[in-house]
Write a protein that holds these residues in place. Structure first.
Motif, PDB file in Angstrom:
ATOM      1  N   VAL A  42       2.844   3.097 -27.983  1.00  0.00           N
ATOM      2  CA  VAL A  42       3.436   2.659 -27.638  1.00  0.00           C
ATOM      3  C   VAL A  42       4.188   2.883 -26.225  1.00  0.00           C
ATOM      4  CG1 VAL A  42       6.088   3.050 -28.545  1.00  0.00           C
ATOM      5  CG2 VAL A  42       4.183   3.316 -29.992  1.00  0.00           C
ATOM      6  N   VAL A  43       4.600   1.441 -25.402  1.00  0.00           N
ATOM      7  CA  VAL A  43       4.869   2.041 -24.699  1.00  0.00           C
ATOM      8  C   VAL A  43       6.218   3.034 -24.052  1.00  0.00           C
ATOM      9  CG1 VAL A  43       6.206   0.790 -22.125  1.00  0.00           C
ATOM     10  CG2 VAL A  43       4.540  -0.044 -23.663  1.00  0.00           C
ATOM     11  N   VAL A  44       6.388   3.737 -22.805  1.00  0.00           N
ATOM     12  CA  VAL A  44       7.730   5.112 -22.900  1.00  0.00           C
ATOM     13  C   VAL A  44       7.919   5.026 -21.092  1.00  0.00           C
ATOM     14  CG1 VAL A  44       6.848   5.603 -25.556  1.00  0.00           C
ATOM     15  CG2 VAL A  44       5.736   6.953 -22.870  1.00  0.00           C
ATOM     16  N   GLY A  45       6.973   4.219 -20.402  1.00  0.00           N
ATOM     17  CA  GLY A  45       7.752   4.427 -19.306  1.00  0.00           C
ATOM     18  C   GLY A  45       7.171   3.280 -18.297  1.00  0.00           C
ATOM     19  N   ASN A 241      -3.181  11.943 -22.896  1.00  0.00           N
ATOM     20  CA  ASN A 241      -2.286  12.898 -23.224  1.00  0.00           C
ATOM     21  C   ASN A 241      -1.569  13.965 -22.138  1.00  0.00           C
ATOM     22  OD1 ASN A 241      -2.731  15.926 -25.265  1.00  0.00           O
ATOM     23  ND2 ASN A 241      -1.953  14.050 -26.151  1.00  0.00           N
ATOM     24  N   SER A 242      -2.764  14.408 -21.332  1.00  0.00           N
ATOM     25  CA  SER A 242      -2.646  15.393 -20.859  1.00  0.00           C
ATOM     26  C   SER A 242      -1.168  14.871 -19.784  1.00  0.00           C
ATOM     27  CB  SER A 242      -4.254  15.795 -19.617  1.00  0.00           C
ATOM     28  OG  SER A 242      -4.812  14.980 -18.852  1.00  0.00           O
ATOM     29  N   ALA A 243      -1.417  13.413 -18.718  1.00  0.00           N
ATOM     30  CA  ALA A 243      -0.793  12.893 -17.947  1.00  0.00           C
ATOM     31  C   ALA A 243       0.913  13.048 -18.731  1.00  0.00           C
ATOM     32  CB  ALA A 243      -1.286  12.048 -17.373  1.00  0.00           C
ATOM     33  N   PHE A 244       0.925  12.649 -20.018  1.00  0.00           N
ATOM     34  CA  PHE A 244       2.033  12.150 -20.979  1.00  0.00           C
ATOM     35  C   PHE A 244       2.387  13.711 -21.200  1.00  0.00           C
ATOM     36  CE2 PHE A 244       4.494  11.800 -24.946  1.00  0.00           C
ATOM     37  CZ  PHE A 244       5.585  10.613 -24.645  1.00  0.00           C
ATOM     38  N   ALA A 245       2.040  14.729 -20.992  1.00  0.00           N
ATOM     39  CA  ALA A 245       2.233  16.407 -21.614  1.00  0.00           C
ATOM     40  C   ALA A 245       3.086  16.961 -20.103  1.00  0.00           C
ATOM     41  CB  ALA A 245       1.045  17.332 -21.416  1.00  0.00           C
ATOM     42  N   THR A 246       2.638  16.464 -18.679  1.00  0.00           N
ATOM     43  CA  THR A 246       2.567  16.522 -17.311  1.00  0.00           C
ATOM     44  C   THR A 246       4.289  15.645 -17.673  1.00  0.00           C
ATOM     45  OG1 THR A 246       0.513  16.532 -16.147  1.00  0.00           O
ATOM     46  CG2 THR A 246       2.588  16.562 -15.163  1.00  0.00           C
ATOM     47  N   HIS A 247       4.526  14.588 -17.621  1.00  0.00           N
ATOM     48  CA  HIS A 247       5.341  13.883 -17.502  1.00  0.00           C
ATOM     49  C   HIS A 247       6.575  14.332 -18.325  1.00  0.00           C
ATOM     50  CE1 HIS A 247       4.364  10.378 -15.503  1.00  0.00           C
ATOM     51  NE2 HIS A 247       3.383  10.549 -15.678  1.00  0.00           N
ATOM     52  N   VAL A 248       6.560  14.965 -20.007  1.00  0.00           N
ATOM     53  CA  VAL A 248       6.985  14.977 -20.818  1.00  0.00           C
ATOM     54  C   VAL A 248       7.657  16.754 -20.174  1.00  0.00           C
ATOM     55  CG1 VAL A 248       6.966  16.358 -23.709  1.00  0.00           C
ATOM     56  CG2 VAL A 248       6.431  14.492 -22.393  1.00  0.00           C
ATOM     57  N   VAL A 249       6.724  17.888 -19.831  1.00  0.00           N
ATOM     58  CA  VAL A 249       7.628  18.920 -19.650  1.00  0.00           C
ATOM     59  C   VAL A 249       7.552  19.046 -17.710  1.00  0.00           C
ATOM     60  CG1 VAL A 249       6.045  21.362 -18.806  1.00  0.00           C
ATOM     61  CG2 VAL A 249       5.287  19.396 -20.973  1.00  0.00           C
ATOM     62  N   SER A 250       7.693  18.320 -17.045  1.00  0.00           N
ATOM     63  CA  SER A 250       8.177  17.949 -15.973  1.00  0.00           C
ATOM     64  C   SER A 250      10.099  17.289 -16.318  1.00  0.00           C
ATOM     65  CB  SER A 250       7.740  17.490 -15.750  1.00  0.00           C
ATOM     66  OG  SER A 250       5.808  17.818 -14.135  1.00  0.00           O
ATOM     67  N   ARG A 415       3.969  14.417 -11.220  1.00  0.00           N
ATOM     68  CA  ARG A 415       4.669  14.359 -11.558  1.00  0.00           C
ATOM     69  C   ARG A 415       5.660  14.349 -10.514  1.00  0.00           C
ATOM     70  NH1 ARG A 415       7.272  19.661 -12.343  1.00  0.00           N
ATOM     71  NH2 ARG A 415       8.052  20.672 -11.250  1.00  0.00           N
ATOM     72  N   ILE A 416       5.100  14.379  -9.623  1.00  0.00           N
ATOM     73  CA  ILE A 416       5.895  13.939  -8.503  1.00  0.00           C
ATOM     74  C   ILE A 416       7.022  12.490  -8.988  1.00  0.00           C
ATOM     75  CG2 ILE A 416       5.610  13.112  -6.024  1.00  0.00           C
ATOM     76  CD1 ILE A 416       4.091  14.605  -5.276  1.00  0.00           C
ATOM     77  N   GLU A 417       5.853  11.916  -9.373  1.00  0.00           N
ATOM     78  CA  GLU A 417       6.605  10.489 -10.217  1.00  0.00           C
ATOM     79  C   GLU A 417       7.696  10.868 -10.812  1.00  0.00           C
ATOM     80  OE1 GLU A 417       4.498   6.144 -10.772  1.00  0.00           O
ATOM     81  OE2 GLU A 417       4.133   7.725 -12.553  1.00  0.00           O
ATOM     82  N   GLN A 418       7.951  11.481 -11.787  1.00  0.00           N
ATOM     83  CA  GLN A 418       8.777  12.169 -13.306  1.00  0.00           C
ATOM     84  C   GLN A 418       9.833  12.268 -12.284  1.00  0.00           C
ATOM     85  OE1 GLN A 418       8.685  11.539 -16.560  1.00  0.00           O
ATOM     86  NE2 GLN A 418      10.376  12.176 -16.374  1.00  0.00           N
ATOM     87  N   VAL A 419       9.565  13.450 -11.880  1.00  0.00           N
ATOM     88  CA  VAL A 419      10.989  14.304 -10.596  1.00  0.00           C
ATOM     89  C   VAL A 419      11.521  13.201  -9.791  1.00  0.00           C
ATOM     90  CG1 VAL A 419      11.361  15.326  -9.079  1.00  0.00           C
ATOM     91  CG2 VAL A 419       9.605  16.631 -10.960  1.00  0.00           C
ATOM     92  N   VAL A 420      10.761  12.104  -9.294  1.00  0.00           N
ATOM     93  CA  VAL A 420      11.724  11.317  -8.247  1.00  0.00           C
ATOM     94  C   VAL A 420      12.473   9.930  -8.904  1.00  0.00           C
ATOM     95  CG1 VAL A 420      11.239   9.583  -6.528  1.00  0.00           C
ATOM     96  CG2 VAL A 420      10.336  11.853  -6.215  1.00  0.00           C
ATOM     97  N   SER A 421      11.799   9.894 -10.059  1.00  0.00           N
ATOM     98  CA  SER A 421      12.068   8.086 -11.008  1.00  0.00           C
ATOM     99  C   SER A 421      12.573   8.533 -11.874  1.00  0.00           C
ATOM    100  CB  SER A 421      11.270   7.534 -11.279  1.00  0.00           C
ATOM    101  OG  SER A 421       9.788   6.878  -9.897  1.00  0.00           O
ATOM    102  N   ASP A 422      12.785   9.951 -12.580  1.00  0.00           N
ATOM    103  CA  ASP A 422      13.191   9.108 -13.830  1.00  0.00           C
ATOM    104  C   ASP A 422      14.003  10.989 -14.087  1.00  0.00           C
ATOM    105  OD1 ASP A 422      13.985   9.071 -16.642  1.00  0.00           O
ATOM    106  OD2 ASP A 422      11.719   8.642 -17.506  1.00  0.00           O
ATOM    107  N   HIS A 423      15.351  10.800 -14.707  1.00  0.00           N
ATOM    108  CA  HIS A 423      15.985  12.190 -13.983  1.00  0.00           C
ATOM    109  C   HIS A 423      16.196  12.615 -15.515  1.00  0.00           C
ATOM    110  CE1 HIS A 423      17.066  11.455  -9.833  1.00  0.00           C
ATOM    111  NE2 HIS A 423      15.729  12.001 -10.175  1.00  0.00           N
ATOM    112  N   ILE A 426      12.244  13.526 -21.843  1.00  0.00           N
ATOM    113  CA  ILE A 426      12.117  12.998 -22.663  1.00  0.00           C
ATOM    114  C   ILE A 426      12.479  13.727 -23.723  1.00  0.00           C
ATOM    115  CG2 ILE A 426      10.087  12.475 -23.084  1.00  0.00           C
ATOM    116  CD1 ILE A 426       9.240  12.202 -20.501  1.00  0.00           C
ATOM    117  N   ARG A 427      13.158  12.933 -24.768  1.00  0.00           N
ATOM    118  CA  ARG A 427      13.473  13.609 -25.928  1.00  0.00           C
ATOM    119  C   ARG A 427      13.627  12.581 -27.153  1.00  0.00           C
ATOM    120  NH1 ARG A 427      16.196  14.876 -30.764  1.00  0.00           N
ATOM    121  NH2 ARG A 427      16.946  16.380 -30.893  1.00  0.00           N
TER     122      ARG A 427
END
Length: 446
Positions: A42-45, A241-250, A415-423, A426-427
């Protein structure tokens, strides 16, 4: 009543009250594992860091294609050709900064990594040696969280600060896993304890071999092979899974150490980074039960028994075969297969290579026989990575930690991509199902 007896009595109740009927997922069109019905994600980002291609879609139908892997829009095969000495360091630079480094940039970047390879004062003694773990991934995760205490401003979300934290973690991962392994081998296996300081000017792959081997010796072929492994494991898109976990937690606004620690916890799982250990265990079982690796009939008969759940761990899985995205081929496995044969020839273990090759070839045949000629299944990178680690005389306890050492560059980039691009945090939503609800499943195929 003893706690053991009490737990035995109540655990079945706990299991029952938490079990959700699988038919609910179909009734309400819930995407289990964030997967569509055809197995696609499923595309989420969005991500610029890496992309994985294993199929196309036509009229809603999934069409298998040869696998392709890109880091920052550069295909993996081209990357390997473009990077020579310090190949993995070039990949780190690419993932963090969006382009391959020139000679001067690579030299300066290597000097920065070398500056941070040594662990902080007293860290080795207090964090690694005084509390060794039988699982190096556990030790790695704990060490990351302890490093938070050595940072004078760990919660800062300025990109300059996150970049510095990322570079320090990338530089220190090889030292942490090497020392963690030495502590484990000394404490649990009664081996002599030896700790070699990381050396400047030799790079990540060479430092790993230098720190885990008592004699510090390694050949150029061994060094080149480990560097290749680090390159191949470095990035695999934002959906793993691990990259997505990084996005979720970040996305929660937490610190770098918590985000990377969560990614390590994800990779530790046997369905993700720990899969190479399952391949190794399966291979050991096959070695014990197959007389002739080159006898395709004997190998095929045993693979069928594994698939039927009659032998090995009886889960009906042929480990190292199949992938969530790749269909016809996994480009990492293709590259690593070629390198593993070169290394097997140098080590006098070509006969063993034939077993891996036959597993790949015959599993494809079996699936076509069972599911039809249109069925596509390919070897994934885990089939050959465990063999290569073994050829390099790397202890099995370090297989997954080496995967993490490679992938941390990607986690930091994501992590940097998440912090910079999506404020936004994830919920996603979970639908509540009442225990007393009597759901009508008559319209659902059982």
């Amino acid at each position: 009543m003893s706690i053991k007896k009490w737990l035995k009595e109540v655990s079945s109740t706990v299991e029952e009250v938490n079990k959700i009927d699988k038919r609910y997922y179909k009734k309400y069109d819930i995407k289990q594992g964030l997967r569509n019905a055809d197995g696609t994600g499923v595309v989420v980002g969005f991500t610029k860091i890496g992309s994985v291609h294993g199929y196309t879609k036509c009229d809603g139908k999934k069409i298998p294609t040869e696998g392709r892997l890109f880091y920052r829009d550069i295909e993996i095969g081209e990357l390997i050709e473009k990077t020579g000495k310090f190949g993995y360091e070039s990949i780190i630079y690419l993932l963090l900064f969006g382009e391959l480094p020139g000679k001067r940039n690579l030299r300066d970047f290597n000097a920065i990594l070398d500056r941070f390879r040594k662990l902080p004062p007293h860290f080795t003694e207090n964090t690694i040696l005084k509390s060794p773990s039988n699982d190096i991934m556990n030790k790695l995760q704990r060490s990351i969280l302890v490093l938070y205490s050595y940072d004078n401003n760990p919660d800062c979300l300025d990109i300059e600060k996150i970049l510095l934290q990322s570079i320090k973690l990338i530089a220190r991962f090889p030292t942490i896993i090497s020392y963690g392994y030495q502590a484990k081998a000394h404490y649990f296996d009664n081996q002599s304890l030896y700790l070699h300081n990381p050396k400047k000017g030799i790079g990540t792959a060479a430092n790993i071999l230098h720190m885990i081997r008592a004699d510090n010796k390694y050949s150029k072929l061994e060094l080149d092979t480990l560097d290749l492994l680090l390159i191949l494991h470095a990035e695999h898109g934002g959906g793993n899974n691990s990259a997505f976990a990084t996005h979720v937690v970040s996305s929660s606004g937490t610190d770098t150490y918590s985000a990377v620690g969560a990614a390590v916890g994800s990779l530790k799982g046997p369905k993700h980074g720990g899969a190479n250990l399952r391949v190794r265990a399966m291979i050991e079982d096959m070695k014990e039960n197959i007389k002739d690796y080159g006898d395709e009939k004997e190998v095929k008969d045993y693979l069928i028994k594994i698939l039927k759940g009659e032998v090995f761990d009886k889960k009906g899985l042929i480990y190292g075969m199949g992938h969530a995205v790749y269909t016809k081929s996994d480009p990492r496995a293709e590259i690593l297969k070629e390198k593993s044969l070169e290394l097997a020839k140098a080590k006098g273990r070509v006969e063993e290579f034939k077993l891996y090759n036959n597993i790949e070839k015959l599993t494809k045949e079996i699936f076509k026989e069972i599911r039809g000629e249109d069925t596509e299944i390919c070897a994934n990178v885990d089939l050959y990575s465990g063999f290569v680690y073994d050829l390099l005389n790397i202890p099995k306890e370090l297989y997954t930690p080496l995967f993490a050492t490679s992938r941390v560059a990607s986690w930091c980039a994501h992590r940097i991509e998440q912090v910079v691009s999506d404020h936004k945090i994830i919920r996603p939503a979970y639908k509540s199902i009442k225990n007393e609800e009597k759901c009508n499943f008559e319209d659902i195929k059982r």
